[in-house]
Design a protein around this motif. Structure first.
Motif, PDB file in Angstrom:
ATOM      1  N   ALA A 213       0.812  -1.219   0.000  1.00 35.66           N
ATOM      2  CA  ALA A 213       0.000   0.000   0.000  1.00 35.66           C
ATOM      3  C   ALA A 213       0.848   1.273   0.000  1.00 35.66           C
ATOM      4  O   ALA A 213       0.321   2.365  -0.136  1.00 35.66           O
ATOM      5  CB  ALA A 213      -0.930   0.011   1.211  1.00 35.66           C
ATOM      6  N   GLU A 214       2.181   1.127   0.148  1.00 34.38           N
ATOM      7  CA  GLU A 214       3.040   2.303   0.207  1.00 34.38           C
ATOM      8  C   GLU A 214       4.362   2.023  -0.499  1.00 34.38           C
ATOM      9  O   GLU A 214       4.954   0.974  -0.327  1.00 34.38           O
ATOM     10  CB  GLU A 214       3.308   2.675   1.665  1.00 34.38           C
ATOM     11  CG  GLU A 214       4.149   3.916   1.839  1.00 34.38           C
ATOM     12  CD  GLU A 214       4.329   4.275   3.307  1.00 34.38           C
ATOM     13  OE1 GLU A 214       3.467   5.002   3.840  1.00 34.38           O
ATOM     14  OE2 GLU A 214       5.308   3.809   3.914  1.00 34.38           O
ATOM     15  N   LEU A 215       4.797   2.993  -1.285  1.00 27.82           N
ATOM     16  CA  LEU A 215       6.104   2.948  -1.925  1.00 27.82           C
ATOM     17  C   LEU A 215       7.016   3.888  -1.158  1.00 27.82           C
ATOM     18  O   LEU A 215       6.649   5.030  -0.894  1.00 27.82           O
ATOM     19  CB  LEU A 215       6.001   3.398  -3.387  1.00 27.82           C
ATOM     20  CG  LEU A 215       7.312   3.574  -4.156  1.00 27.82           C
ATOM     21  CD1 LEU A 215       8.066   2.252  -4.250  1.00 27.82           C
ATOM     22  CD2 LEU A 215       7.044   4.139  -5.536  1.00 27.82           C
ATOM     23  N   GLN A 216       8.181   3.384  -0.763  1.00 26.25           N
ATOM     24  CA  GLN A 216       9.144   4.222  -0.049  1.00 26.25           C
ATOM     25  C   GLN A 216      10.386   4.395  -0.914  1.00 26.25           C
ATOM     26  O   GLN A 216      10.938   3.418  -1.409  1.00 26.25           O
ATOM     27  CB  GLN A 216       9.531   3.578   1.287  1.00 26.25           C
ATOM     28  CG  GLN A 216       8.375   3.477   2.243  1.00 26.25           C
ATOM     29  CD  GLN A 216       8.755   2.854   3.570  1.00 26.25           C
ATOM     30  OE1 GLN A 216       9.871   2.376   3.762  1.00 26.25           O
ATOM     31  NE2 GLN A 216       7.820   2.856   4.501  1.00 26.25           N
ATOM     32  N   LEU A 217      10.798   5.648  -1.086  1.00 25.17           N
ATOM     33  CA  LEU A 217      11.997   5.979  -1.842  1.00 25.17           C
ATOM     34  C   LEU A 217      13.028   6.554  -0.883  1.00 25.17           C
ATOM     35  O   LEU A 217      12.688   7.380  -0.034  1.00 25.17           O
ATOM     36  CB  LEU A 217      11.697   7.036  -2.905  1.00 25.17           C
ATOM     37  CG  LEU A 217      10.516   6.805  -3.839  1.00 25.17           C
ATOM     38  CD1 LEU A 217      10.300   8.021  -4.719  1.00 25.17           C
ATOM     39  CD2 LEU A 217      10.735   5.573  -4.685  1.00 25.17           C
ATOM     40  N   MET A 218      14.266   6.123  -1.007  1.00 26.44           N
ATOM     41  CA  MET A 218      15.359   6.702  -0.226  1.00 26.44           C
ATOM     42  C   MET A 218      16.312   7.354  -1.219  1.00 26.44           C
ATOM     43  O   MET A 218      16.938   6.680  -2.036  1.00 26.44           O
ATOM     44  CB  MET A 218      16.090   5.637   0.588  1.00 26.44           C
ATOM     45  CG  MET A 218      17.268   6.187   1.366  1.00 26.44           C
ATOM     46  SD  MET A 218      16.857   7.435   2.606  1.00 26.44           S
ATOM     47  CE  MET A 218      16.177   6.409   3.877  1.00 26.44           C
ATOM     48  N   LEU A 219      16.377   8.679  -1.157  1.00 27.91           N
ATOM     49  CA  LEU A 219      17.260   9.444  -2.025  1.00 27.91           C
ATOM     50  C   LEU A 219      18.468   9.904  -1.224  1.00 27.91           C
ATOM     51  O   LEU A 219      18.342  10.228  -0.042  1.00 27.91           O
ATOM     52  CB  LEU A 219      16.544  10.675  -2.584  1.00 27.91           C
ATOM     53  CG  LEU A 219      15.175  10.461  -3.228  1.00 27.91           C
ATOM     54  CD1 LEU A 219      14.560  11.790  -3.629  1.00 27.91           C
ATOM     55  CD2 LEU A 219      15.280   9.559  -4.424  1.00 27.91           C
ATOM     56  N   VAL A 220      19.629   9.937  -1.852  1.00 32.50           N
ATOM     57  CA  VAL A 220      20.841  10.419  -1.196  1.00 32.50           C
ATOM     58  C   VAL A 220      21.279  11.699  -1.914  1.00 32.50           C
ATOM     59  O   VAL A 220      21.739  11.656  -3.058  1.00 32.50           O
ATOM     60  CB  VAL A 220      21.961   9.353  -1.224  1.00 32.50           C
ATOM     61  CG1 VAL A 220      23.201   9.878  -0.518  1.00 32.50           C
ATOM     62  CG2 VAL A 220      21.481   8.049  -0.583  1.00 32.50           C
ATOM     63  N   ALA A 221      21.099  12.821  -1.226  1.00 31.25           N
ATOM     64  CA  ALA A 221      21.438  14.119  -1.809  1.00 31.25           C
ATOM     65  C   ALA A 221      22.951  14.277  -1.920  1.00 31.25           C
ATOM     66  O   ALA A 221      23.706  13.695  -1.139  1.00 31.25           O
ATOM     67  CB  ALA A 221      20.852  15.243  -0.953  1.00 31.25           C
TER      68      ALA A 221
END
Length: 125
Positions: A103-111
């Motif tokens: 039910a949820e998509l999680q994105l981890m971005l590294v700036a």
């Protein structure tokens, strides 16, 4: 002994994991347009994006493309995010996962830097 514990922080680091406390660097921020809603937060150079999905989703239903300054997310063949990010990321270090039983998509971005972003996507709130 108690003075030694004070310097080690005690349970202070746990506050961010329990729904947010005063020591959390940034509270979660709502974002999105139309039917696509997301929440995001930035902690140093890490950005966590949580996108609520309208129906249970598997990895076969998703296409996520990370680039240096852009992000594209497709769910069930529909593009829900496609545009320029507020800042630059290390695309090869970014990742995603499905949570909450699809039910949820999680994105981890590294700036590329720890500079605080005003919004997730350039030109949005």
């Amino acid at each position: 002994f108690s003075s030694m514990m004070g310097g080690m922080g005690g349970m202070g680091g746990m506050e961010g994991m329990m729904g947010g406390g005063p020591k959390q660097p940034m509270d979660e921020v709502d974002g999105g347009q139309g039917d696509t809603k997301w929440k995001w937060e930035m902690n140093d150079d890490e950005i966590l994006v949580r996108i609520a999905l309208s129906k249970p989703t598997t990895k076969k239903d998703l296409k996520v493309t990370f680039a240096h300054k852009t992000l594209k997310v497709e769910v069930h063949g529909e593009t829900i995010i496609n545009g320029k990010l507020e800042g630059a990321v290390h695309a090869d270090e970014c990742t995603w996962c499905i949570a909450e039983k699809g039910a949820e998509l999680q994105l981890m971005l590294v700036a590329t830097s720890g500079n605080r972003w005003v919004s997730l996507m350039d030109g949005s709130d």
